[in-house]
Scaffold this motif. Structure first.
Motif, PDB file in Angstrom:
ATOM      1  N   PRO A  65      63.390  80.340  12.115  1.00 17.66           N
ATOM      2  CA  PRO A  65      62.937  81.016  10.890  1.00 17.66           C
ATOM      3  C   PRO A  65      63.931  80.831   9.748  1.00 17.66           C
ATOM      4  O   PRO A  65      65.147  80.883   9.945  1.00 17.66           O
ATOM      5  N   ASN A  66      63.388  80.579   8.554  1.00 17.31           N
ATOM      6  CA  ASN A  66      64.203  80.447   7.349  1.00 17.31           C
ATOM      7  C   ASN A  66      64.413  81.842   6.752  1.00 17.31           C
ATOM      8  O   ASN A  66      63.448  82.491   6.344  1.00 17.31           O
ATOM      9  N   PRO A  67      65.665  82.315   6.693  1.00 20.87           N
ATOM     10  CA  PRO A  67      65.890  83.690   6.209  1.00 20.87           C
ATOM     11  C   PRO A  67      65.462  83.911   4.765  1.00 20.87           C
ATOM     12  O   PRO A  67      65.311  85.060   4.331  1.00 20.87           O
ATOM     13  N   ASN A  68      65.263  82.823   4.025  1.00 20.62           N
ATOM     14  CA  ASN A  68      64.851  82.949   2.621  1.00 20.62           C
ATOM     15  C   ASN A  68      63.334  83.009   2.453  1.00 20.62           C
ATOM     16  O   ASN A  68      62.854  83.159   1.326  1.00 20.62           O
ATOM     17  N   TRP A  69      62.606  82.849   3.550  1.00 23.07           N
ATOM     18  CA  TRP A  69      61.141  82.869   3.479  1.00 23.07           C
ATOM     19  C   TRP A  69      60.637  84.131   4.184  1.00 23.07           C
ATOM     20  O   TRP A  69      60.340  84.103   5.378  1.00 23.07           O
ATOM     21  N   ASN A  70      60.507  85.219   3.480  1.00 27.72           N
ATOM     22  CA  ASN A  70      59.997  86.462   4.056  1.00 27.72           C
ATOM     23  C   ASN A  70      58.514  86.582   3.724  1.00 27.72           C
ATOM     24  O   ASN A  70      58.146  86.801   2.566  1.00 27.72           O
ATOM     25  N   TYR A  71      57.677  86.465   4.750  1.00 31.06           N
ATOM     26  CA  TYR A  71      56.228  86.438   4.545  1.00 31.06           C
ATOM     27  C   TYR A  71      55.551  87.781   4.838  1.00 31.06           C
ATOM     28  O   TYR A  71      54.321  87.865   4.822  1.00 31.06           O
ATOM     29  N   GLU A  72      56.317  88.826   5.129  1.00 30.20           N
ATOM     30  CA  GLU A  72      55.685  90.073   5.552  1.00 30.20           C
ATOM     31  C   GLU A  72      54.756  90.643   4.479  1.00 30.20           C
ATOM     32  O   GLU A  72      53.651  91.102   4.777  1.00 30.20           O
ATOM     33  N   GLU A  73      55.174  90.657   3.243  1.00 32.67           N
ATOM     34  CA  GLU A  73      54.323  91.188   2.179  1.00 32.67           C
ATOM     35  C   GLU A  73      53.074  90.336   2.004  1.00 32.67           C
ATOM     36  O   GLU A  73      51.959  90.859   1.857  1.00 32.67           O
ATOM     37  N   ASN A 113      58.047  81.070  10.285  1.00 30.06           N
ATOM     38  CA  ASN A 113      58.420  82.283   9.554  1.00 30.06           C
ATOM     39  C   ASN A 113      57.364  83.379   9.659  1.00 30.06           C
ATOM     40  O   ASN A 113      57.698  84.550   9.791  1.00 30.06           O
ATOM     41  N   ASP A 123      57.590  84.612  13.147  1.00 28.13           N
ATOM     42  CA  ASP A 123      58.968  84.981  13.487  1.00 28.13           C
ATOM     43  C   ASP A 123      59.334  84.476  14.885  1.00 28.13           C
ATOM     44  O   ASP A 123      59.978  85.183  15.673  1.00 28.13           O
TER      45      ASP A 123
END
Length: 493
Positions: A471-479, A425, A428
């Protein structure tokens, strides 16, 4: 027919015996089995190990594996060796080791390499060497010449760790173009040993061993050693490669655009190119790949992070007493994405190339003594390692290496489903996991070098991915990555 692979790692020796007909592992062993081999640090930023300890561990490992009675040792027909890269080993004319090896994560030669880079001319050095001499083997030898001149004068040959073990097995000393390139001795533009670098440091050319094909004979097992190890005398060492090119081989990463990763003591992403590419700041490095040819210059672009698995081990020792790694991963999985604000920079294992050879140290930030528990540290360490991979991968992308998928062996940190998903994730990029092993790859490499296989394609025709992690769409690590990057940039000011 059986093949023996030896992998000289930083934390242990791993050996495997492979059935060449089935391309399958018959037996394997790690030595030492429990504890990890120590890295000696006589001064801050230094890192050494004893080559004679490696040799003793190799012998013990082979004898122990033979004693398992899973195969007939006399049926082993070729030996391959993989090894920790960039180390400096030196012997005298009697082939005696002269001092502890200065290993890959040692930082003492940074200033010497930087001085050489300026003196050679940065553009000229990058165009021919594809790297700054930085902190690699040539610069380490320069450090010996400057600070241990009496010892330097007694040096007969300089070697990498795998060369030394091959010498102990056979009495023969060889190197390869790939090995010379990882020491920053190889001139890619002129396709020869770098005269300019050798002249700058004042190194004698006869310090460099005979150059042999990487897939080819590097000596034959002596009768004395064969008798000690229960093997047949005269079998060839027919393959010898650094651990990261070897890992790529073992994952069948041989063609331009293909990419491999490892996350052991250090963390590596290694991509293949047919272009002589280089990073102007030498934050990622280019070496001759196992299938490099003078007229077909396939190279490996290597991103290395010194402080990955070593951080995970340190966290276990300090916060995970009584737990195994599975327990740590289970506890880390109970913590939400981002570790409730806890952030870790994993750069505590010497000078980091991706940080332009700075020694930053590891940092733990935003610790809340009323909120954070050890499970937060477990997760934050894995996230910090994955963030470091992302940071380095973005540098590779700047240099034209943008993988659509990354192949990795199910080993070390990639044994953790949690870490693997975080890695996927954060970067990406999907990961294909394989049941590969460096010592198995070295054994199959030996088969290629000995002519048992007609090609690498044949040697790895049975390789199949265990699974693919998307990638898991529920795991957004950008922030979270942005916060980590801000912390890193503040430390680099």
């Amino acid at each position: 027919m059986l093949l023996l692979g030896i992998d000289i790692g930083t934390s242990a020796i791993k050996i495997s015996v492979v059935d060449a007909d089935k391309q399958s592992c018959v037996a394997s062993l790690r030595y030492p089995e429990e504890e990890e081999t120590a890295i000696l640090t006589p001064e801050a930023g230094w890192a050494e190990q004893s080559p004679d300890m490696w040799w003793e561990h190799v012998q013990q490992a082979i004898r122990s594996l033979n004693n398992q009675k899973c195969y007939n040792p006399q049926d082993i027909k070729a030996i391959g060796i993989a090894y920790q890269m960039h180390g400096l080993v030196m012997v005298d004319k009697a082939l005696n080791n002269l001092r502890n090896a200065i290993i890959w994560c040692d930082s003492r030669a940074v200033s010497i390499g930087e001085k050489a880079f300026r003196a050679l001319g940065e553009e000229a050095a990058l165009a021919s060497l594809l790297n700054s001499p930085g902190n690699f083997t040539a610069a380490k030898l320069g450090w010996i010449k400057e600070y241990e001149p009496v010892l330097y004068d007694s040096v007969y040959k300089v070697m990498l760790p795998g060369d030394y073990i091959a010498m102990k097995l056979t009495g023969t000393i060889t190197t390869s173009i790939s090995a010379l390139s990882e020491g920053i001795f190889w001139d890619f533009r002129n396709k020869r040993l770098s005269k300019e670098l050798m002249d700058y440091f004042g190194f004698r050319e006869d310090l460099i061993p005979t150059v042999a094909p990487l897939f080819g004979e590097h000596g034959r097992l002596s009768k004395e050693i064969a008798d000690k190890l229960g093997l047949a005398a005269g079998i060839p060492i027919s393959y010898k490669a650094g651990d990261q090119p070897n890992n790529a081989l073992s994952l069948n990463v041989l063609n331009p655009g293909e990419v491999a990763a490892t996350a052991g003591t250090s963390g590596v992403i290694y991509g293949v190119s047919d272009q002589l590419v280089y990073d102007r700041l030498s934050r990622v490095n280019t070496f001759a790949h196992v299938n490099y040819g003078l007229d077909d210059p396939k190279v490996g672009v290597l991103l290395c992070i010194n402080g990955t698995g070593i951080l995970n081990r340190w966290v276990k020792e300090q916060f995970g007493k009584g737990l195994d790694y599975e327990d740590m991963n289970r506890l880390a999985s109970t913590v939400s994405l981002g570790s409730d604000g806890l952030k870790i920079l994993p750069f505590g294992n010497g000078a980091e190339r991706i940080l332009e050879n700075r020694i930053l140290g590891a940092h733990l930030a935003n610790l809340d003594l009323n909120k954070h528990q050890r499970e937060h540290v477990f997760r934050a360490s894995q996230e910090g390692i994955a963030f470091a991979f992302r940071y380095g991968l973005d540098i590779m992308r700047e240099n034209g290496m943008s993988p659509e998928v990354i192949r990795a062996g199910k080993a070390n940190l990639f044994l953790s489903d949690l870490f693997t998903q975080i890695f996927v994730n954060v970067t990406d990029t999907p990961v294909e996991l394989y049941n590969n092993d460096g010592s198995v790859g070295a054994a199959l490499g030996a088969g290629i070098g000995a002519g048992v296989f007609n090609s690498s394609k044949e040697a790895f025709q049975n390789a199949k991915a265990l699974r693919v992690i998307e990638p898991n769409p529920n795991w957004n690590y950008e922030e979270e990555y942005g916060q980590w990057l801000h912390l890193l940039e503040n430390q680099l000011k």
